[in-house]
Scaffold this active site. Structure first.
Site, PDB file in Angstrom:
ATOM      1  N   HIS A  80       1.638  -3.785   3.861  1.00  0.00           N
ATOM      2  CA  HIS A  80       2.399  -4.109   5.065  1.00  0.00           C
ATOM      3  C   HIS A  80       2.674  -5.602   5.203  1.00  0.00           C
ATOM      4  O   HIS A  80       3.724  -5.993   5.718  1.00  0.00           O
ATOM      5  CB  HIS A  80       1.675  -3.548   6.285  1.00  0.00           C
ATOM      6  CG  HIS A  80       1.681  -2.055   6.311  1.00  0.00           C
ATOM      7  ND1 HIS A  80       0.668  -1.299   6.856  1.00  0.00           N
ATOM      8  CD2 HIS A  80       2.590  -1.158   5.816  1.00  0.00           C
ATOM      9  CE1 HIS A  80       0.951  -0.015   6.707  1.00  0.00           C
ATOM     10  NE2 HIS A  80       2.104   0.086   6.085  1.00  0.00           N
TER      11      HIS A  80
ATOM     12  N   GLU B 205       9.915  12.055   5.147  1.00  0.00           N
ATOM     13  CA  GLU B 205       8.573  12.627   5.100  1.00  0.00           C
ATOM     14  C   GLU B 205       8.671  14.094   4.684  1.00  0.00           C
ATOM     15  O   GLU B 205       9.456  14.847   5.235  1.00  0.00           O
ATOM     16  CB  GLU B 205       7.894  12.500   6.461  1.00  0.00           C
ATOM     17  CG  GLU B 205       6.595  13.260   6.623  1.00  0.00           C
ATOM     18  CD  GLU B 205       5.569  12.949   5.547  1.00  0.00           C
ATOM     19  OE1 GLU B 205       4.965  13.912   5.015  1.00  0.00           O
ATOM     20  OE2 GLU B 205       5.357  11.751   5.243  1.00  0.00           O
TER      21      GLU B 205
ATOM     22  N   GLY C  15      11.331  12.489  -0.585  1.00  0.00           N
ATOM     23  CA  GLY C  15      11.693  11.083  -0.536  1.00  0.00           C
ATOM     24  C   GLY C  15      12.235  10.554  -1.844  1.00  0.00           C
ATOM     25  O   GLY C  15      13.159   9.727  -1.853  1.00  0.00           O
TER      26      GLY C  15
ATOM     27  N   ASP D  88       6.059   4.832  -1.635  1.00  0.00           N
ATOM     28  CA  ASP D  88       4.623   4.784  -1.336  1.00  0.00           C
ATOM     29  C   ASP D  88       4.029   6.196  -1.440  1.00  0.00           C
ATOM     30  O   ASP D  88       3.649   6.791  -0.439  1.00  0.00           O
ATOM     31  CB  ASP D  88       4.431   4.193   0.068  1.00  0.00           C
ATOM     32  CG  ASP D  88       2.979   4.172   0.505  1.00  0.00           C
ATOM     33  OD1 ASP D  88       2.099   4.234  -0.368  1.00  0.00           O
ATOM     34  OD2 ASP D  88       2.732   4.118   1.720  1.00  0.00           O
TER      35      ASP D  88
END
Length: 283
Positions: free
Chosen positions: A18, A114, A146, A166
Site C-alpha cells: 500500500h 473481485e 480479475g 494482487d
C-alpha cells in the site's frame, strides 16, 4: 480457493504493497491527464482488526501496529500512507481499492474486480460509504475474473493506466496464469504500469519466475522488496515484493528512500534484506 484476506489485513506485506501503491498513484498524478486504475483481486475493502479473524492471526500487530509505533520520523511516502489510513474508522484497515479510490482525482477512473460474489458486494458497499473525489460512474466494482480484465479492459480509453495484480497464490497454476495475463495485457497496453505483488518464499523458484516475466518484455522492470526474515529456499513467508513494469518517473527514487525505513521497523531479524533492483533497465 479459501483465501480470506481478513486474516492478513495490515500485515507487513500490506504495508509494503500500500505504501508502493500510493506512491505509484502520486507519481502518475503528476501529469494532468486522467488515468485508469485496475485492481484485479480487490477483496472486501475494509477490514476490522478487532475481529476474530485478524486477532487469530495477529499479523497486523507485526505490521501496521509496529510501523505506527516507530520513533523515527517517516519518509514522505510512509507519512502519506499513514495519513491515508487515518481517514478510515479506528481499528479498521482499508484494502487496496479504498486506498486507491481516495488517492485518485475526479478525472481518474477505478475498476475493482473481485471473484467471490459475497466479497464483491461488501467491496461495493465499502466504496459507496467511502468519501472520494471520484464520481460514481468512475468508481466501479465487478464480480469476475480479475486476470481476464487484462484482456477485456485494456487498453483503457484514457491511454494511461496502472494495473495492480494482487492474487492469493493458492492455485497450482496461478503463476502460469499470471505470466500469461501480463503478456496479454502488455500486448494491448504496452505503456501501462503493471504492478504485480508477490510473497517471498521458495526464493530460487521465485527468482526464476520473476526473471521469466522480466525477459518476456523489453519494457523496464523494477523489483521492490521488503523482508522481515532472511531469504530461504523453503515455503515459509519471509517477505513480499512488487514487480513493476513501466514504473513512472522517480518512483524508484521514492522507494529507495522508503525501503530502509520499512525494513528497519518491520523486520524480525537483523539479517532480513530489502531490495530495489532493475531486472530490465534498458528498453
Amino acid at each position: 480457493m479459501n483465501y480470506d484476506h481478513a486474516f492478513h489485513a495490515g500485515n507487513h506485506a500490506d504495508v509494503l504493497k500500500h505504501v508502493a501503491l500510493l506512491a505509484l498513484i502520486q507519481a502518475m498524478s503528476r501529469k494532468p491527464q486522467g488515468f485508469f486504475l485496475l485492481d484485479t483481486h480487490a477483496g472486501s475493502g475494509l477490514y476490522d482488526l478487532s475481529a476474530d479473524t485478524a486477532q487469530r492471526s495477529g499479523e497486523a500487530a507485526a505490521g501496521i501496529s509496529r510501523l505506527r509505533a516507530a520513533h523515527q520520523p517517516p519518509p514522505a511516502a510512509v507519512a502519506e500512507y499513514l495519513v491515508a489510513l487515518a481517514r478510515h474508522p479506528a481499528g479498521h484497515y482499508p484494502g487496496s481499492p479504498l486506498l486507491a479510490a481516495q488517492g485518485l482525482r475526479p478525472i481518474d477512473r477505478l475498476l475493482a474486480v473481485e471473484r467471490v460474489p459475497k466479497v464483491g458486494r461488501a467491496l461495493a458497499r465499502a466504496l459507496t460509504q467511502t468519501a472520494t473525489a471520484l464520481p460514481p460512474r468512475r468508481c466501479q466494482t465487478r464480480i469476475g475474473d480479475g486476470l481476464a480484465a487484462l484482456k477485456s479492459d485494456l487498453p483503457p480509453f484514457e491511454r494511461r493506466g496502472l494495473i495492480l495484480i494482487d492474487p492469493p497464490y493458492e492455485a497450482a497454476d496461478e503463476r502460469e496464469a499470471i505470466a500469461t495475463a501480463i503478456g496479454e495485457g502488455l500486448k494491448r497496453f504496452a505503456t501501462g504500469v503493471f504492478a504485480l505483488w508477490y510473497p517471498i518464499k521458495q526464493r530460487p523458484v521465485l527468482n526464476r519466475w520473476l526473471n521469466r516475466i522480466a525477459k518476456s518484455t523489453d519494457r523496464p522492470v523494477l523489483l521492490v522488496e521488503n523482508s522481515v526474515l532472511p531469504d530461504e529456499p523453503g515455503n515459509r513467508l519471509t517477505g513480499s515484493g512488487l514487480l513493476v513494469i513501466n514504473p513512472p518517473w522517480q518512483f524508484d527514487s521514492v522507494m529507495k528512500d522508503t525501503l530502509p525505513y520499512l525494513n528497519h521497523n518491520l523486520r524480525l531479524d537483523d539479517q532480513a534484506p530489502w531490495r530495489l533492483d532493475w531486472l530490465n533497465p534498458t528498453s
